[in-house]
Design an enzyme around this catalytic site. Structure first.
Site, short mmCIF file in Angstrom:
data_model
loop_
_atom_site.label_atom_id
_atom_site.label_comp_id
_atom_site.label_asym_id
_atom_site.label_seq_id
_atom_site.Cartn_x
_atom_site.Cartn_y
_atom_site.Cartn_z
N HIS A 505 0.83 -1.21 0.00
CA HIS A 505 0.00 0.00 0.00
C HIS A 505 0.86 1.26 0.00
O HIS A 505 0.84 2.03 -0.95
CB HIS A 505 -0.95 0.01 1.21
N HIS A 510 1.87 4.83 -2.97
CA HIS A 510 2.06 6.21 -2.52
C HIS A 510 3.49 6.72 -2.75
O HIS A 510 3.71 7.75 -3.39
CB HIS A 510 1.73 6.32 -1.03
N HIS A 696 -3.72 0.62 -6.62
CA HIS A 696 -4.02 1.25 -5.34
C HIS A 696 -5.44 0.92 -4.88
O HIS A 696 -5.65 0.61 -3.70
CB HIS A 696 -3.85 2.77 -5.42
N ASN A 700 -6.42 -0.87 -1.26
CA ASN A 700 -6.87 0.12 -0.29
C ASN A 700 -8.33 -0.01 0.11
O ASN A 700 -8.66 -0.06 1.29
CB ASN A 700 -6.64 1.54 -0.82
N ILE A 849 -6.12 8.90 -1.22
CA ILE A 849 -6.46 8.61 0.17
C ILE A 849 -5.47 7.57 0.68
O ILE A 849 -4.89 6.82 -0.12
CB ILE A 849 -7.90 8.08 0.32
#
Length: 849
Positions: A505, A510, A696, A700, A849
């Site tokens: 994640h 990110h 993602h 997520n 997010i």
């Protein structure tokens, strides 16, 4: 005679005025336009205090080496309206320009207003020009007294560098230079500067030695992707570390264009606070008081999800919160939370109360849960570490569980799988294991049954004192062996939870994407077609990452408090970044590397899944093909040959900077693509868009469904698996369920983790999804619009096939014992599903997010 003379004089005067008007009309033409500004709470619109000048893209001014510049026009006649709940002020524009001014290609805006404002778009109507000229701005404009320069925007027409109109070439160069900065000074809110830095802001040595953390990036021992530079002063105790504010910093610098909207930021923060308050009000006297007690029964854990509570933010919570956030944000949060019921649904895993304990569900989540990218085919038995040390799992442990096959037969048919959390954890076990935490490095072997479900057949747990100690646990249906098996599965889930959050994640979406964003802003003009292609896939990522560095991955942050890896969490992610390869991040390459698919040029996507009922692989491949088709269609409109890619100076600088600066700690072998051909460009862009959108989403948005019930996916354990002859084993024998509950995270750790799962799984109200753009005028290229429409249609066809697969009873992994349909890669382009709440539905364009 006097009357006749007066009449004659008036007549001559009128003729002169008429002649002057006619003369002016031949020397000027009028360009009309509209400008839309999103109104922010507490901030007024700019009105006449803002003015605009147009640059021609067809008429060159040799005196400036730029396009002809119009006179200034002020914003007039503002009218307010609402669109999808957003307040918008529309102003009129009117430019008197010379007839040979040509077609506007850019404009500069000068704001003498006292506040910043969010400029959404501008549209211009040019006489005798068939199309309206659109400017999709979506950017903050600050007072010129702060920025010292006017703000420049280009129209929505895209140009490769070599095809840029002569009138815009200098503007294009100057704009890129202005975004790069000089690497000095602390950045202010209004600075549009993109620079790189190490992760030197995770620790806070000024707070004490226990808050010191290694700097990630720039060294062989701690490699890492770069982040955006803020330029904050160094800490007093360690000049190589960036200083930290005394309280939670929610106002960390990111360039204005990367900042979340005020609505989204207040929504994100209020959701976070409400999630925590919902769980902690009944449990504790203070928002930050840690309750280290454990639950006495599974029913007690389940009771945490009661949906009957409806509590406003209590006064003591408000007082605590007021000290942590700026006044303006505090007002927005309290307004958002006023009268808002704190109701949370049961996590989907609890639809069947006992499904999470089922071995089949345990295996299914490796294929269709929130971490489906680790499991792989075992190619060599017994498993062994990188240094060649063999596992303690023997053939005799598992052969009776292979549905009549010998181990050799099962291996030959590629039906033995491994979930391997061994090598990367072993060196850290001494640091991780304290009086309060017990962790193992684990290997789990599974057998692929005829119905494509995975049956776990052995779990090896390894600990490290002076030498590695291994224990093997086997599945059992009842008795002490069954209870020990449940403990072993919990420790596997702990490893998998940590790897999921820190690596799949955080790191692999990110963190690795942020250098791509910075390089794109620095090296690709907004006029560049690839910049326009990628822009929606970068929305809000830098800001979310900055907030994460402040409250999630920092020393004492949420991940350190909830994950088994504790203080070495980010150091662990640095170790695993050493194995990261960009060219392995594309879905086909990843599936082949894990032997979950085979090369097959005759199949869509060029690969063939090892077995059909792999929900992540099956749905993901269809999304991958749709993305790649769209990227191919788009790029082919601008690049005719491989040479046109090689000769694109901006693309070449972009690719070089990503590799040599943004990901400077990785060697050339990590990239695979040399960017010397059109296929190279297409593959790299497809991979990048896949990471930011589908990958993602898949790791997520299912977190609440699976991980919000900690017994299913605990994040740490406080007890080890007891060994016979010890007092712990006697305690375990007396009450195995009580021992299991005491092994799980404490009440405080559970509540904090559940709150995090809720916030991360929630789709925000302003999200933009794959196959969508916030504005239909994002490009003036009709062919691009047609290809994009085709992309959306392809995704709709994917949706239909996903729903059809979810209805097939033979595909057991799409539902499993827990009865959770696999929708983490369901695009939902038609917006049928609710986008707010814990939906696990829809693929956002970006990591927002």
């Amino acid at each position: 005679m006097e009357h006749r003379g007066l009449f004659s004089s008036l007549h001559e005067c009128l003729n002169a005025i008429e002649s002057k008007i006619t003369d002016l009309s031949t020397k000027h033409c009028i360009i009309k336009g509209k400008i839309n500004i999103i109104r922010s709470d507490g901030l007024s619109g700019p009105g006449k205090s803002a003015s605009i000048c147009l640059y021609s893209c067809t008429q060159f001014d040799p005196n400036t080496n730029k396009g002809k510049l119009s006179e200034r026009a002020c914003l007039k006649n503002g009218k307010s309206n609402k669109h999808n709940g957003t307040k918008i002020i529309t102003y009129q524009l009117k430019f008197n320009v010379e007839p040979d001014f040509g077609i506007p290609g850019a404009f500069v805006i000068n704001s003498q207003h006292k506040h910043k404002f969010f400029l959404q778009s501008v549209a211009l109507e040019v006489p005798d020009h068939p199309q309206i000229i659109h400017f999709d701005c979506n950017s903050w404009v600050y007072p010129v007294r702060k920025t010292k320069v006017d703000r420049l925007f280009f129209s929505n027409t895209s140009y490769l560098p070599s095809e840029t109109p002569k009138a815009l070439i200098q503007l294009r160069k100057e704009e890129l230079i202005s975004l790069r900065g000089d690497g000095t000074g602390e950045r202010k809110e209004w600075d549009r500067i993109y620079e790189y830095d190490y992760y030197n802001d995770l620790g806070n040595p000024d707070k004490g030695g226990e808050h010191a953390r290694p700097i990630l990036g720039g060294t062989e021992s701690h490699p890492y992707p770069r982040r955006g530079r803020t330029g904050r002063p160094p800490s007093n105790q360690d000049p190589s570390s960036e200083s930290q504010p005394e309280t939670i910093n929610l106002d960390i610098y990111v360039p204005p264009d990367e900042r979340c909207s005020p609505k989204k930021l207040s929504e994100f923060i209020s959701n976070s606070i409400l999630a925590i308050v919902h769980f902690l009000i009944p449990e504790a006297k203070s928002l930050f008081q840690q309750d280290h007690s454990s639950f006495k029964s599974f029913d007690e854990i389940r009771a945490m999800f009661s949906s009957n509570r409806s509590q406003a933010m209590e006064g003591w919570v408000a007082e605590k919160l007021k000290k942590l956030v700026p006044d303006e944000l505090f007002r927005k949060i309290t307004h958002a939370s006023k009268g808002k019921p704190m109701k949370f649904p049961l996590p989907k895993i609890l639809a069947d109360e006992f499904a999470w304990k089922d071995d089949e569900e345990f295996g299914r989540q490796m294929l269709a849960g929130v971490n489906p990218t680790v499991i792989r085919v075992l190619e060599l038995f017994p498993p062994r570490s990188k240094d060649g040390v063999e596992s303690s799992i023997k053939a005799s442990h598992i052969e009776h569980n292979l549905d009549g096959l010998t181990l050799a037969q099962a291996m030959g048919q590629w039906r033995i799988f491994i979930l391997d959390h061994h090598d990367y954890i072993m060196p850290f076990l001494k640091k991780i294991n304290t009086e309060d935490v017990c962790a193992y490095a684990t290997r789990t072997l599974l057998f692929l049954r005829n119905d494509a479900t995975l049956k776990p057949v052995a779990i090896e747990v390894s600990s490290h004192e002076d030498n590695e100690i291994n224990r093997v646990f086997l599945p059992a249906a009842k008795g002490i062996e069954a209870a020990l098996w449940q403990l072993a599965k919990a420790h596997v889930a702990v490893n998998d939870s940590g790897y999921h959050q820190l690596i799949n994640h955080w790191l692999k979406t990110h963190a690795v994407v942020e250098p791509f964003i910075i390089a794109t802003r620095r090296q690709l003009s907004v006029m560049h077609p690839i910049h326009r292609l990628l822009d929606p896939h970068f929305k809000d990522t830098m800001h979310i990452n900055a907030l994460s560095r402040s409250i999630l991955i920092n020393s004492g942050g949420i991940l350190e408090k909830t994950l088994f890896s504790g203080e070495i969490s980010m150091e662990l992610s640095s170790v695993l970044y050493k194995d990261w390869r960009f060219h392995d991040q594309g879905l086909p390459a990843d599936l082949i590397k894990r032997r979950m698919a085979l090369d097959d040029s005759e199949k869509p996507g060029g690969i063939h899944l090892l077995f059909e009922d792999y929900p992540y692989g099956a749905d993901g491949l269809e999304i991958w093909i749709a993305i790649k088709t769209w990227v191919t269609d788009f790029c082919s409109l601008f690049y005719a040959t491989d040479d046109s890619v090689k000769s694109d100076v901006e693309i070449q600088e972009w690719w070089s900077e990503i590799r040599n600066v943004g990901h400077a700690d990785k060697g050339n072998e990590s990239w695979g693509y040399q960017m010397t051909s059109l296929p190279d460009l297409i593959e790299a862009l497809t991979t990048l868009i896949w990471i930011t959108s589908a990958l993602h989403a898949s790791v997520n948005f299912g977190q609440y469904a699976y991980a919000a019930y900690p017994p299913n996916r605990p994040t740490l354990c406080h007890k080890c698996i007891p060994s016979e002859g010890t007092m712990e084993f006697a305690e375990f024998l007396q009450d195995p369920e009580k021992y299991y509950l005491g092994m799980l995270p404490t009440r405080f750790e559970m509540t904090l983790s559940i709150a995090l799962m809720e916030v991360l799984s929630r789709h925000t109200s302003d999200e933009v999804y794959l196959g969508q753009r916030p504005s239909s005028e994002w490009t003036d290229n009709v062919e691009v619009q047609q290809k994009f429409k085709k992309f959306g249609e392809n995704l709709q066809e994917v949706e239909k096939r996903i729903l059809e697969r979810n209805k097939e009873s033979r595909l057991k992994n799409r539902w499993g014992p827990a009865k959770i349909p696999y929708k983490l890669l369901y695009p939902d382009t038609s917006n049928v599903g609710s986008k707010e709440g814990i939906t696990g539905k829809g693929i956002p364009n970006s990591i927002s997010i």
